[in-house]
Design an enzyme around this catalytic site. Sequence first.
Site, mmCIF file in Angstrom:
data_model
loop_
_atom_site.group_PDB
_atom_site.id
_atom_site.type_symbol
_atom_site.label_atom_id
_atom_site.label_comp_id
_atom_site.label_asym_id
_atom_site.label_seq_id
_atom_site.Cartn_x
_atom_site.Cartn_y
_atom_site.Cartn_z
ATOM 1 N N ASP A 153 -22.299 -37.321 28.420
ATOM 2 C CA ASP A 153 -22.528 -38.756 28.260
ATOM 3 C C ASP A 153 -21.260 -39.597 28.204
ATOM 4 O OD1 ASP A 153 -21.617 -38.074 25.759
ATOM 5 O OD2 ASP A 153 -23.467 -38.574 24.704
ATOM 6 N N CYS A 210 -44.597 -47.623 26.687
ATOM 7 C CA CYS A 210 -44.765 -47.872 25.251
ATOM 8 C C CYS A 210 -45.997 -48.728 24.965
ATOM 9 C CB CYS A 210 -43.530 -48.573 24.691
ATOM 10 S SG CYS A 210 -42.034 -47.569 24.706
ATOM 11 N N CYS A 263 -28.409 -41.429 12.919
ATOM 12 C CA CYS A 263 -29.690 -41.949 12.454
ATOM 13 C C CYS A 263 -30.790 -41.465 13.398
ATOM 14 C CB CYS A 263 -29.686 -43.479 12.411
ATOM 15 S SG CYS A 263 -31.215 -44.204 11.770
#
Length: 388
Positions: A153, A210, A263
């Site tokens: 990445d 979504c 997170c």
Amino acid sequence: MGPQVSTVECVDDNLNQTVFAQLEAKARALGFDAVGCAAAEELTEDLAQLRVWLEQGRHGDMTWLARDPERRADPRRVLEGCRTVIILAMHYLQEPLPPPAEAVASPPAGLGRISKYARTRDYHRVMEKRLRKIARYIDEELCPGAQSRSFVDYGPVFERQWAQRAGLGFIGKHTLLIDPRRGSFFFLGSVLTTAEITHPLPSPATTYSCGNCRRCIDACPTGAITAPHQFDATRCISYLTIEKQGAIEDRFWPEMRGYVFGCDICQDVCPYNQARAEEGPSLALGGALVPATLPLADWLTRPEQVLQQLEGQSSPLRRAGPEALRRNAAVVASERGTPEDLEALHMIMEDRSHPEWLRAMVQECAARLSARLAGGENPHRLSGHDSG
């Protein structure tokens, strides 16, 4: 004129099998869980969105993202003659997900949380070796004469956008890629090649989305997902604990949810993950090197020793370094610390070997924790949102 670039159209007629099937078999043998291909071209719409995002300063201290965005948007600028972008995924989830309510709550006082991805081996180290093997396999065996380059990445490749085009999933409202069959807990790597390799599978991006769900948006404690598909990295807990330089702004302190590194909240609450994510990371990543939580006192008083125990293990935690881990633990302790943590904060304040900015921030953290403890709050009863 530059050197002549070889381009190869690859179909194995003798075996009556597409080259993609052979590529997929090789990728799985090397520990990848999914692979997809897309024809190389300039991603003009994504480039325009990146420019706006950079102009708004939403990349914060990640200055490398602003270097030559045109090159990032067009793989042919990275590899001359590039015809195919290959995206490979490696899953890393190794434990059942908590219920959504637990995902947004903080751990017991005195503990610091570590993001799931950071508990295994560093995926950069693991993946880059295997991606190079994929590139060599293409150039030397699968499509002789081709030229290929691999990236994790940190390379100039729009991985998620290419992964969506290659049929590996769709980009969710939190801007992460979601595989509708297994969720979003996976790493992405890429191989650019001058070989033309076609992808025979239909794209799930055309049938999944979504919908009206906004759980990730509503669950993000710091409001980093500002709107569907709009992300402000400078507000993200992962950014604040890993990429952020210097002190963390005190407006974020009450919302850290115990995280000392990274997170998982937006992924933990996602219905695709809740229903379909499967634990069992790639064997290449190995098991957990560190537990999900560690005492804040360890991060405050001896992060050097914690990192030293990971020597040779290529842990992502080493990227932050001891001072950043102290900083993150101090912020968490300001809201959820114990008397032991308060003592550790005072030790940092008095140690002049630490940077001035850190001692100043820790002083404010200690003042907040001291006020909480003096106010009669029992830190062992604090949970979820009652720490504000």
